[in-house]
Design an enzyme around this catalytic site. Structure first.
Site, PDB file in Angstrom:
ATOM      1  N   ASP A 261      -6.001   5.254   9.605  1.00 43.10           N
ATOM      2  CA  ASP A 261      -7.178   4.835   8.834  1.00 43.10           C
ATOM      3  C   ASP A 261      -6.588   4.220   7.588  1.00 43.10           C
ATOM      4  O   ASP A 261      -6.098   4.926   6.706  1.00 43.10           O
ATOM      5  CB  ASP A 261      -8.059   6.040   8.481  1.00 43.10           C
ATOM      6  CG  ASP A 261      -9.342   5.586   7.810  1.00 43.10           C
ATOM      7  OD1 ASP A 261      -9.253   4.805   6.840  1.00 43.10           O
ATOM      8  OD2 ASP A 261     -10.430   5.988   8.247  1.00 43.10           O
ATOM      9  N   HIS A 262      -6.613   2.893   7.511  1.00 43.41           N
ATOM     10  CA  HIS A 262      -5.810   2.259   6.456  1.00 43.41           C
ATOM     11  C   HIS A 262      -6.299   2.603   5.045  1.00 43.41           C
ATOM     12  O   HIS A 262      -5.570   2.438   4.078  1.00 43.41           O
ATOM     13  CB  HIS A 262      -5.667   0.747   6.681  1.00 43.41           C
ATOM     14  CG  HIS A 262      -6.841  -0.065   6.244  1.00 43.41           C
ATOM     15  ND1 HIS A 262      -7.959  -0.229   7.022  1.00 43.41           N
ATOM     16  CD2 HIS A 262      -7.077  -0.766   5.107  1.00 43.41           C
ATOM     17  CE1 HIS A 262      -8.820  -0.991   6.380  1.00 43.41           C
ATOM     18  NE2 HIS A 262      -8.313  -1.338   5.213  1.00 43.41           N
TER      19      HIS A 262
ATOM     20  N   LYS B 248      -4.135   3.578   1.049  1.00 43.27           N
ATOM     21  CA  LYS B 248      -4.291   2.917  -0.254  1.00 43.27           C
ATOM     22  C   LYS B 248      -3.814   3.847  -1.361  1.00 43.27           C
ATOM     23  O   LYS B 248      -4.215   5.010  -1.422  1.00 43.27           O
ATOM     24  CB  LYS B 248      -5.759   2.521  -0.474  1.00 43.27           C
ATOM     25  CG  LYS B 248      -6.222   1.383   0.442  1.00 43.27           C
ATOM     26  CD  LYS B 248      -7.665   1.019   0.182  1.00 43.27           C
ATOM     27  CE  LYS B 248      -8.217   0.098   1.248  1.00 43.27           C
ATOM     28  NZ  LYS B 248      -7.879  -1.307   1.129  1.00 43.27           N
TER      29      LYS B 248
ATOM     30  N   HIS C 143     -13.463   5.018   7.249  1.00 42.60           N
ATOM     31  CA  HIS C 143     -12.945   4.831   5.895  1.00 42.60           C
ATOM     32  C   HIS C 143     -13.739   5.627   4.844  1.00 42.60           C
ATOM     33  O   HIS C 143     -13.172   6.315   4.006  1.00 42.60           O
ATOM     34  CB  HIS C 143     -12.976   3.360   5.498  1.00 42.60           C
ATOM     35  CG  HIS C 143     -12.273   2.449   6.472  1.00 42.60           C
ATOM     36  ND1 HIS C 143     -11.154   2.825   7.162  1.00 42.60           N
ATOM     37  CD2 HIS C 143     -12.530   1.175   6.870  1.00 42.60           C
ATOM     38  CE1 HIS C 143     -10.750   1.818   7.931  1.00 42.60           C
ATOM     39  NE2 HIS C 143     -11.571   0.824   7.779  1.00 42.60           N
TER      40      HIS C 143
HETATM   41  C1  BG6 Z   1     -11.642  -2.785   8.476  1.00 37.87           C
HETATM   42  C2  BG6 Z   1     -12.958  -3.283   9.001  1.00 37.87           C
HETATM   43  O1  BG6 Z   1     -11.323  -1.551   9.038  1.00 37.87           O
HETATM   44  O2  BG6 Z   1     -11.719  -2.646   7.068  1.00 37.87           O
HETATM   45  C3  BG6 Z   1     -13.326  -4.608   8.360  1.00 37.87           C
HETATM   46  O3  BG6 Z   1     -12.888  -3.448  10.407  1.00 37.87           O
HETATM   47  C4  BG6 Z   1     -13.307  -4.485   6.858  1.00 37.87           C
HETATM   48  O4  BG6 Z   1     -14.604  -5.055   8.787  1.00 37.87           O
HETATM   49  C5  BG6 Z   1     -11.987  -3.859   6.393  1.00 37.87           C
HETATM   50  O5  BG6 Z   1     -13.437  -5.781   6.328  1.00 37.87           O
HETATM   51  C6  BG6 Z   1     -12.029  -3.562   4.909  1.00 37.87           C
HETATM   52  O6  BG6 Z   1     -10.756  -3.193   4.480  1.00 37.87           O
HETATM   53  P1  BG6 Z   1     -10.267  -3.476   2.991  1.00 37.87           P
HETATM   54  O7  BG6 Z   1      -8.919  -2.856   2.927  1.00 37.87           O
HETATM   55  O8  BG6 Z   1     -10.264  -4.971   2.822  1.00 37.87           O
HETATM   56  O9  BG6 Z   1     -11.271  -2.829   2.105  1.00 37.87           O
END
Ligand code: BG6
Length: 499
Positions: free
Chosen positions: A175-176, A180, A238
């Site tokens: 979960d990126h 952060k 997220h």
């Molecule tokens: C992704 C979603 O997981 O996260 C995208 O699939 C979204 O739709 C993105 O734009 C948002 O990530 P960040 O890091 O730009 O906030």
């Protein structure tokens, strides 16, 4: 700094967008900082019939024009694989063996699934059939990209299937948002300072607000997004992970088990929203065409790949409670959406006002509640809003800011999320990855919303013109108060901010 063992990273879906835009640049950055293992290789694997050189050429466009790139590219290799054909895993295995021998790299492998989700079960099964999945003398790890399931049942099924081939300790669900820097800093803010944690509970906090806004639309991903929507794409993963970090109890230590145990307890305490109350707690919206800075902007239904009659939400706002000792009766509000006025993710802690309003007089702001704003992106930082005496006669109170911006730290670059997460996995640290039971708990919470929408297609989905803060109905979710209207800069607010 932990020792990183020599290893090979195998990326399935190597010709895809994520590899070029995120994974390879993250690996390059680790390379430049000397953080990769002493002996290391990346083996790209996907359908396209590329040679090593063609693969290297492809990823170049997303790397900076720097001398070190040539050196870095020598670490990249490619093996064409029809990822659902067992026979193709034999040459893959041979290639891995060959690379290990040629480059003298131990047979430690990380398999990264950057493929369509339909292959999330297939690839691990074929890896297992080819005896590539069991860790013994050498480690084997599996990174699984989102989406992890599309509802509770499919997430459970995927967990069960993966566990046939890999052990839980080998599975890294990415979960990126957890990668952060500012999200991790939330733990440090809360648990390394004596001044916040004593106030971090129902006695002092009136409500918690989380906004994750994007100014972009679906950007060519209409086909995927129309089957997903904001609830599945952002909120279930997220944003609930952010809730986990804001609301968790102090872990006993900072490690994968303790941290994940604590976030899971938060998910287990989320008060379920009954299907027949969804309309009162959840507002969904979809952007419609509008004019932004004198330019016509298409509505969601006009985007390529989107059904012209689509009822997929590009915006969601939600009110919910966490039923535990710390948070009883404190409302949490979350909103996220595409084509909002600006790109910003932040958490706002609204503190209760003082019990007796000594300085209330006329129209001054003496009773303004204190706010602590944790800015995840952009203009990363922390802002505290508090009351101060307006200089001069009387006791007028005005709200002022105390702010910290990451940009004030000199010589410090904030690492990209994928950089941190890849390095953690290489080092066998799953603290910032989701555990199977946590993912299921998060789905359990959103499932009644999915059910309500599926079973009652007539349930309202409100239009909002692209470039605005979502449907007006979402403003009414917070009684007698407003969402913060954040701007690009952390300290600007209260304005209907610039695009
Ligand atoms: C992704 C979603 O997981 O996260 C995208 O699939 C979204 O739709 C993105 O734009 C948002 O990530 P960040 O890091 O730009 O906030």
């Amino acid at each position: 700094m932990k020792q990183t063992e020599n290893q090979i990273l195998i990326i399935f879906g190597a010709s895809g967008d994520l590899t070029k835009r995120k994974l390879i640049p993250a690996l390059y950055s680790l390379f430049v900082q000397n953080l990769l293992p002493e002996k290391f290789a990346v083996l790209g694997a996907s359908r396209s019939p590329l040679t090593d050189n063609q693969f290297r050429k492809r990823v170049e466009e997303f790397l900076p024009k720097e001398k070190q790139v040539a050196e870095f590219k020598k670490l990249l290799f490619y093996q064409p694989v029809e990822t659902n054909r067992i026979v193709d895993f034999i040459p893959l295995k041979k290639r891995l063996k060959q690379l290990s021998t040629d480059l003298q790299i131990e047979k430690n492998y990380i398999f990264y699934l950057s493929t369509p989700p339909s292959l999330y079960e297939v690839i691990p099964r074929l890896l297992s059939k080819n005896k590539l999945s069991k860790s013994s003398k050498h480690f084997r790890r599996l990174i699984v990209e989102k989406p992890f399931g599309t509802n509770l049942a499919s997430a459970k099924e995927l967990n069960t299937k993966l566990l046939n081939y890999f052990d839980e300790e080998q599975i890294y669900r990415i979960d990126h948002y957890l990668g952060k820097e500012t999200v991790q800093n939330m733990l440090v803010t809360r648990f390394s300072n004596g001044i916040f944690e004593p106030l971090w509970n129902r006695n002092y906090i009136e409500r918690v607000e989380i906004t994750s806004a994007e100014s972009l639309g679906v950007e060519g991903r209409g086909g995927y997004y129309d089957h997903s929507g904001a609830l599945r794409d952002m909120l279930q993963n997220h944003l609930l992970q952010l809730v986990g970090f804001v609301a968790m109890e102090p872990p006993t230590v900072i490690d994968a088990t303790s941290i994940r145990n604590e976030t899971i307890k938060v998910f287990q305490s989320l008060r379920p929203i009954p299907e027949n109350r969804i309309v009162d707690h959840v507002i969904r919206g979809q952007y419609t065409s509008s004019k932004i800075k004198n330019k016509n902007v298409a509505g969601y239904r006009e985007e390529p790949g989107v059904d012209p009659k689509s009822r997929t939400e590009t915006f969601i706002a939600l009110k919910f409670y966490i039923d535990n000792w710390r948070w009883a009766d404190v409302p949490f509000y979350i909103r996220t959406g595409k084509k909002l006025p600006t790109r910003v993710t932040e958490i706002v802690i609204h503190f209760k006002s003082v019990p007796h309003h000594l300085f209330d007089s006329g129209n001054n702001q003496a009773s303004t509640n204190n706010q602590l704003i944790i800015r995840i992106q952009p203009d990363e930082g922390i802002l505290l809003k508090f009351g101060m005496k307006t200089p001069g006669a009387g006791f007028d109170v005005q709200t002022v800011n105390m702010d910290f911006h990451y940009s004030d730290l000199t010589n410090t670059t904030v690492p990209a999320a994928y950089e941190r997460l890849l390095l953690d996995c290489m080092q066998g640290d799953a603290t910032l990855y989701a555990r199977g039971d946590g993912v299921e708990e998060a789905w359990k919470f959103v499932q009644p919303i999915i059910n309500a929408w599926e079973n009652n297609p007539e349930m309202p989905i409100y239009g909002y013109p692209a470039g605005t803060w979502g449907p007006e109905e979402s403003f009414e979710l917070i009684p007698n108060a407003e969402w913060r209207f954040p701007c690009k800069n952390l300290t600007d607010d209260g304005l209907y901010c610039e695009l």
